[in-house]
Design a protein around this motif. Structure first.
Motif, PDB file in Angstrom:
ATOM      1  N   MET A 179     -10.529  -5.168   9.058  1.00 28.96           N
ATOM      2  CA  MET A 179      -9.103  -5.045   9.355  1.00 28.96           C
ATOM      3  C   MET A 179      -8.532  -6.411   9.785  1.00 28.96           C
ATOM      4  SD  MET A 179      -8.384  -1.924   8.716  1.00 28.96           S
ATOM      5  CE  MET A 179      -9.715  -1.564   7.583  1.00 28.96           C
ATOM      6  N   ARG A 195      -8.459   4.888   0.793  1.00 28.09           N
ATOM      7  CA  ARG A 195      -8.236   3.459   1.049  1.00 28.09           C
ATOM      8  C   ARG A 195      -9.537   2.688   0.903  1.00 28.09           C
ATOM      9  NH1 ARG A 195      -5.906   2.232   6.678  1.00 28.09           N
ATOM     10  NH2 ARG A 195      -4.574   0.721   5.652  1.00 28.09           N
ATOM     11  N   TYR A 236      -9.085  -8.333   5.287  1.00 28.73           N
ATOM     12  CA  TYR A 236      -9.110  -7.930   3.887  1.00 28.73           C
ATOM     13  C   TYR A 236      -7.723  -7.429   3.464  1.00 28.73           C
ATOM     14  CZ  TYR A 236     -14.271  -8.088   3.441  1.00 28.73           C
ATOM     15  OH  TYR A 236     -15.584  -8.479   3.355  1.00 28.73           O
ATOM     16  N   ARG A 237      -7.587  -7.180   2.149  1.00 28.84           N
ATOM     17  CA  ARG A 237      -6.353  -6.590   1.610  1.00 28.84           C
ATOM     18  C   ARG A 237      -6.674  -5.198   1.072  1.00 28.84           C
ATOM     19  NH1 ARG A 237      -1.461  -9.727   2.423  1.00 28.84           N
ATOM     20  NH2 ARG A 237      -2.311 -11.731   3.107  1.00 28.84           N
ATOM     21  N   VAL A 238      -5.722  -4.308   1.176  1.00 27.52           N
ATOM     22  CA  VAL A 238      -5.948  -2.916   0.772  1.00 27.52           C
ATOM     23  C   VAL A 238      -6.075  -2.807  -0.738  1.00 27.52           C
ATOM     24  CG1 VAL A 238      -5.011  -0.580   0.769  1.00 27.52           C
ATOM     25  CG2 VAL A 238      -4.745  -2.026   2.792  1.00 27.52           C
ATOM     26  N   HIS A 245     -10.866  -1.664   1.000  1.00 28.10           N
ATOM     27  CA  HIS A 245     -10.406  -2.951   1.503  1.00 28.10           C
ATOM     28  C   HIS A 245     -11.223  -4.056   0.850  1.00 28.10           C
ATOM     29  CE1 HIS A 245      -8.454  -0.412   4.511  1.00 28.10           C
ATOM     30  NE2 HIS A 245      -9.605   0.245   4.525  1.00 28.10           N
ATOM     31  N   SER A 301      -5.084  -5.320   5.424  1.00 26.91           N
ATOM     32  CA  SER A 301      -5.720  -4.096   5.916  1.00 26.91           C
ATOM     33  C   SER A 301      -5.498  -3.914   7.420  1.00 26.91           C
ATOM     34  CB  SER A 301      -7.222  -4.136   5.632  1.00 26.91           C
ATOM     35  OG  SER A 301      -7.462  -4.132   4.246  1.00 26.91           O
ATOM     36  N   GLU A 330       0.825  -1.205   0.000  1.00 28.04           N
ATOM     37  CA  GLU A 330       0.000   0.000   0.000  1.00 28.04           C
ATOM     38  C   GLU A 330       0.864   1.262   0.000  1.00 28.04           C
ATOM     39  OE1 GLU A 330      -2.238   0.563   3.612  1.00 28.04           O
ATOM     40  OE2 GLU A 330      -3.651   1.886   2.595  1.00 28.04           O
TER      41      GLU A 330
END
Lengths: 88, 269
Positions: free
Chosen positions: B225, B248, B228-230, B250, B208, B118
């Motif tokens: 948080m 941002r 997930y992935r950003v 997610h 995340s 990120e």
């Protein structure tokens, strides 16, 4: 009391917390959609079943999709519905 | 940034953007990042060479936004981004979509690369100085592929929905991606990276996390948080406010993808 938490963008007022019922998870989601029809298209597919792409947490545990049909919501549970894309 | 968003004529609650606060400093090691998102043509070569099948292909359906909202539609894949019948060589120079986090990671490994973190992504998008969009702080509708490029200025969700209903009625739920680099020059980042605002949402490698656990943000975002992935950059579906460099999002990395999600690759220098 069961509480259901949804993304702030689901209502124009940014409300996130709603009251829910206990029982089998799929029925709880269906009941929630019946009481709040503005959420129905976000929660249920054309057959009235919970959409598969949503993630659902019971308290701090995310329920795997293949276990959802057997999941039960107990009293005082917090149900959090997470869209597959969150934020932004 | 939140004060600026609150004063702006945009419909989303500030709670939704709070995960991009507070502003933090990150240090990144030297790295390389692709100028463009991975294209359909590049992904096709990967599939030809490896026989790889994406998550959407294995499960038999993909996610598109229809006049009724998000829909799991059979036969929707990176080859047919709007469903059966929408395959076209015209997409070869467009960013590939309907790729999950795993699909993106597998491609990157095949190329001997990886997904950017990120922090790397944001640095590539805006350089060392804070700027709202890759080209600067003044909105330029002609510098990026956003919903406003197609529909004109949008200030409400209902206006967006009206535009999309009309588009769907005419063409079906086919992504409005553009050939990569179509906005180069005018829309490039300080490092010459293209399509970092709009076109497709881009997966990153980063799990995340909130920048500060005490920040008050959307409760469903908080639950994402660590799970997930950003995702960065916004897409052709978004307003100007969702394609900012610090924005941002997610994404669920467990096989989920959509007709607006793609990626670019990076590598250690």
């Amino acid at each position: 009391m069961v509480r259901i938490v949804v993304p702030a963008v689901w209502t124009p007022q940014g409300r996130t917390h709603f009251e829910g019922t206990s029982g089998p998870l799929d029925e709880v989601i269906g009941d929630f959609a019946t009481r709040h029809p503005q959420f129905a298209r976000r929660l249920l597919d054309a057959d009235g079943k919970p959409l598969r792409y949503l993630n659902i947490c019971l308290d701090d545990d995310m329920i795997p999709r293949h276990q959802r049909a057997d999941a039960t919501v107990g009293p005082d549970t917090v149900i959090t519905i997470i869209s597959p894309m969150a934020g932004g | 940034m939140l004060d600026w968003l609150e004063a702006a004529d945009q419909p989303l609650p500030l709670l939704w953007f709070a995960d991009e606060t507070p502003q933090v400093t990150a240090v990144v090691a030297p790295f390389r990042i692709d100028r463009f998102p991975v294209t359909v043509g590049e992904y096709a070569r990967f599939v030809r060479d490896t026989g790889y099948r994406t998550d959407a292909e294995r499960r038999g359906f993909g996610l598109v936004y229809t006049e009724q909202g998000w829909e799991e539609r059979a036969g929707v894949t990176w080859r047919a981004p709007g469903g059966p019948g929408t395959e076209s060589r015209d997409f070869d120079d467009h960013p590939v979509v309907h790729v999950s986090w795993n699909d993106a990671t597998e491609f990157a490994a095949w190329r001997g690369k990886r997904l950017p973190t990120e922090a790397e992504w944001e640095f590539a998008a805006r350089g060392p100085d804070f700027r709202i969009w890759p080209w600067g702080d003044a909105w330029d509708v002609g510098a990026a592929n956003t919903a406003e490029l197609h529909a004109g200025p949008l200030t409400s969700l209902s206006a967006w929905q009206q535009w999309w209903r009309t588009e769907c009625a005419r063409h079906g739920p086919v992504p409005r991606t553009s050939p990569v680099g179509s906005f180069s020059g005018r829309g490039d980042s300080p490092f010459g990276c293209a399509d970092m605002a709009g076109n497709v949402y881009e997966w990153t490698a980063t799990l995340s996390r909130l920048y500060d656990d005490t920040v008050r943000c959307d409760p469903t975002v908080r639950m994402a948080m660590g799970r997930y992935r950003v995702i960065r950059g916004g897409s052709w579906m978004n307003f100007r406010y969702q394609v900012r460099c610090s924005e941002r999002m997610h994404g669920d990395p467990q096989g989920w993808s959509s007709f607006a999600h793609g990626f670019r690759c990076a590598a250690d220098a």
